[in-house]
Design a protein around this motif. Structure first.
Motif, PDB file in Angstrom:
ATOM      1  N   LYS A 117       0.816  -1.222   0.000  1.00 17.56           N
ATOM      2  CA  LYS A 117       0.000   0.000   0.000  1.00 17.56           C
ATOM      3  C   LYS A 117       0.847   1.267   0.000  1.00 17.56           C
ATOM      4  N   GLY A 118       2.115   1.140   0.448  1.00 18.66           N
ATOM      5  CA  GLY A 118       3.015   2.282   0.396  1.00 18.66           C
ATOM      6  C   GLY A 118       3.508   2.759   1.754  1.00 18.66           C
ATOM      7  N   TYR A 119       4.270   3.834   1.678  1.00 11.06           N
ATOM      8  CA  TYR A 119       4.913   4.451   2.842  1.00 11.06           C
ATOM      9  C   TYR A 119       3.868   5.050   3.778  1.00 11.06           C
ATOM     10  N   VAL A 120       4.053   4.834   5.073  1.00 13.33           N
ATOM     11  CA  VAL A 120       3.206   5.464   6.089  1.00 13.33           C
ATOM     12  C   VAL A 120       4.101   6.005   7.204  1.00 13.33           C
ATOM     13  N   LYS A 121       3.624   7.039   7.866  1.00 17.13           N
ATOM     14  CA  LYS A 121       4.397   7.619   8.964  1.00 17.13           C
ATOM     15  C   LYS A 121       3.463   8.244   9.981  1.00 17.13           C
ATOM     16  N   GLY A 122       3.998   8.448  11.147  1.00 22.04           N
ATOM     17  CA  GLY A 122       3.304   9.166  12.203  1.00 22.04           C
ATOM     18  C   GLY A 122       4.343   9.950  12.973  1.00 22.04           C
ATOM     19  N   SER A 123       3.993  11.146  13.384  1.00 24.35           N
ATOM     20  CA  SER A 123       4.967  11.942  14.131  1.00 24.35           C
ATOM     21  C   SER A 123       4.270  12.853  15.122  1.00 24.35           C
ATOM     22  N   THR A 124       5.051  13.331  16.065  1.00 25.73           N
ATOM     23  CA  THR A 124       4.591  14.323  17.025  1.00 25.73           C
ATOM     24  C   THR A 124       5.803  15.093  17.516  1.00 25.73           C
ATOM     25  N   ILE A 125       5.574  16.309  17.915  1.00 26.40           N
ATOM     26  CA  ILE A 125       6.624  17.134  18.521  1.00 26.40           C
ATOM     27  C   ILE A 125       6.167  17.467  19.934  1.00 26.40           C
ATOM     28  N   GLU A 146       4.647   8.721  25.957  1.00 25.91           N
ATOM     29  CA  GLU A 146       3.391   9.179  25.355  1.00 25.91           C
ATOM     30  C   GLU A 146       3.609   9.637  23.918  1.00 25.91           C
ATOM     31  N   ALA A 147       4.721  10.297  23.649  1.00 25.68           N
ATOM     32  CA  ALA A 147       5.026  10.752  22.295  1.00 25.68           C
ATOM     33  C   ALA A 147       5.195   9.560  21.350  1.00 25.68           C
ATOM     34  N   ARG A 148       5.880   8.515  21.796  1.00 25.88           N
ATOM     35  CA  ARG A 148       6.047   7.311  20.965  1.00 25.88           C
ATOM     36  C   ARG A 148       4.699   6.671  20.663  1.00 25.88           C
ATOM     37  N   LYS A 149       3.835   6.566  21.678  1.00 20.58           N
ATOM     38  CA  LYS A 149       2.502   5.992  21.491  1.00 20.58           C
ATOM     39  C   LYS A 149       1.695   6.794  20.472  1.00 20.58           C
ATOM     40  N   LEU A 150       1.751   8.110  20.577  1.00 22.06           N
ATOM     41  CA  LEU A 150       1.002   8.972  19.660  1.00 22.06           C
ATOM     42  C   LEU A 150       1.519   8.846  18.234  1.00 22.06           C
ATOM     43  N   ALA A 188      13.919  23.284  23.183  1.00 20.41           N
ATOM     44  CA  ALA A 188      12.990  22.749  24.173  1.00 20.41           C
ATOM     45  C   ALA A 188      11.973  21.781  23.577  1.00 20.41           C
ATOM     46  N   ALA A 189      12.252  21.234  22.389  1.00 24.59           N
ATOM     47  CA  ALA A 189      11.274  20.344  21.764  1.00 24.59           C
ATOM     48  C   ALA A 189      11.951  19.186  21.046  1.00 24.59           C
ATOM     49  N   ALA A 190      11.301  18.024  21.106  1.00 19.66           N
ATOM     50  CA  ALA A 190      11.804  16.831  20.424  1.00 19.66           C
ATOM     51  C   ALA A 190      10.711  16.277  19.522  1.00 19.66           C
ATOM     52  N   GLU A 191      11.122  15.757  18.369  1.00 18.67           N
ATOM     53  CA  GLU A 191      10.186  15.118  17.449  1.00 18.67           C
ATOM     54  C   GLU A 191      10.405  13.608  17.500  1.00 18.67           C
ATOM     55  N   ILE A 192       9.319  12.879  17.516  1.00 24.98           N
ATOM     56  CA  ILE A 192       9.340  11.426  17.376  1.00 24.98           C
ATOM     57  C   ILE A 192       8.661  11.128  16.052  1.00 24.98           C
ATOM     58  N   ILE A 193       9.287  10.311  15.217  1.00 26.88           N
ATOM     59  CA  ILE A 193       8.674   9.893  13.967  1.00 26.88           C
ATOM     60  C   ILE A 193       8.788   8.383  13.833  1.00 26.88           C
ATOM     61  N   THR A 194       7.695   7.764  13.440  1.00 28.18           N
ATOM     62  CA  THR A 194       7.677   6.342  13.138  1.00 28.18           C
ATOM     63  C   THR A 194       7.293   6.208  11.675  1.00 28.18           C
TER      64      THR A 194
END
Length: 107
Positions: free
Chosen positions: A18-26, A56-60, A90-96
């Motif tokens: 189906k292709g590339y998928v991602k999720g992220s949060t800062i 929580e960021a990883r879960k989101l 003062a901020a970190a991004e998590i991307i899966t």
């Protein structure tokens, strides 16, 4: 939704990509966490407030990636990776991210 870091899943066949998928949060730091972190820097030990924030960021980020895969009609994500980076002081991004696929069990 099956999520694996491998490109194949034993006992399953990839029938459609189906292709590339991602999720992220800062996530940003909280002043209370900063005070606790400063004290831990002096005496040592785990900074539980930051640990909880990153959990929580990883879960989101994972949840958002799964939502995108489901919207594409996938039932699995293969080759999943997770990264973190600092986007400002003062901020970190998590991307899966990974590849959304349709798997069928091999009989």
């Amino acid at each position: 939704m099956m999520i694996v870091t491998t490109d194949q899943v034993a006992g399953y066949e990839i029938v459609e990509v189906k292709g590339y998928v991602k999720g992220s949060t800062i996530q940003t730091k909280h002043i209370g966490r900063d005070i606790t972190a400063g004290l831990k820097g002096i005496v040592g030990g785990e900074i539980k407030g930051y640990n909880e924030m990153m959990t929580e960021a990883r879960k989101l980020a994972m949840h958002r990636m799964v939502q995108e895969a489901e919207e594409k009609g996938a039932n699995a994500i293969i080759g999943m990776r997770m990264q973190t980076s600092t986007v400002m002081s003062a901020a970190a991004e998590i991307i899966t991210y990974g590849t959304a696929v349709v798997l069928e069990k091999i009989n």
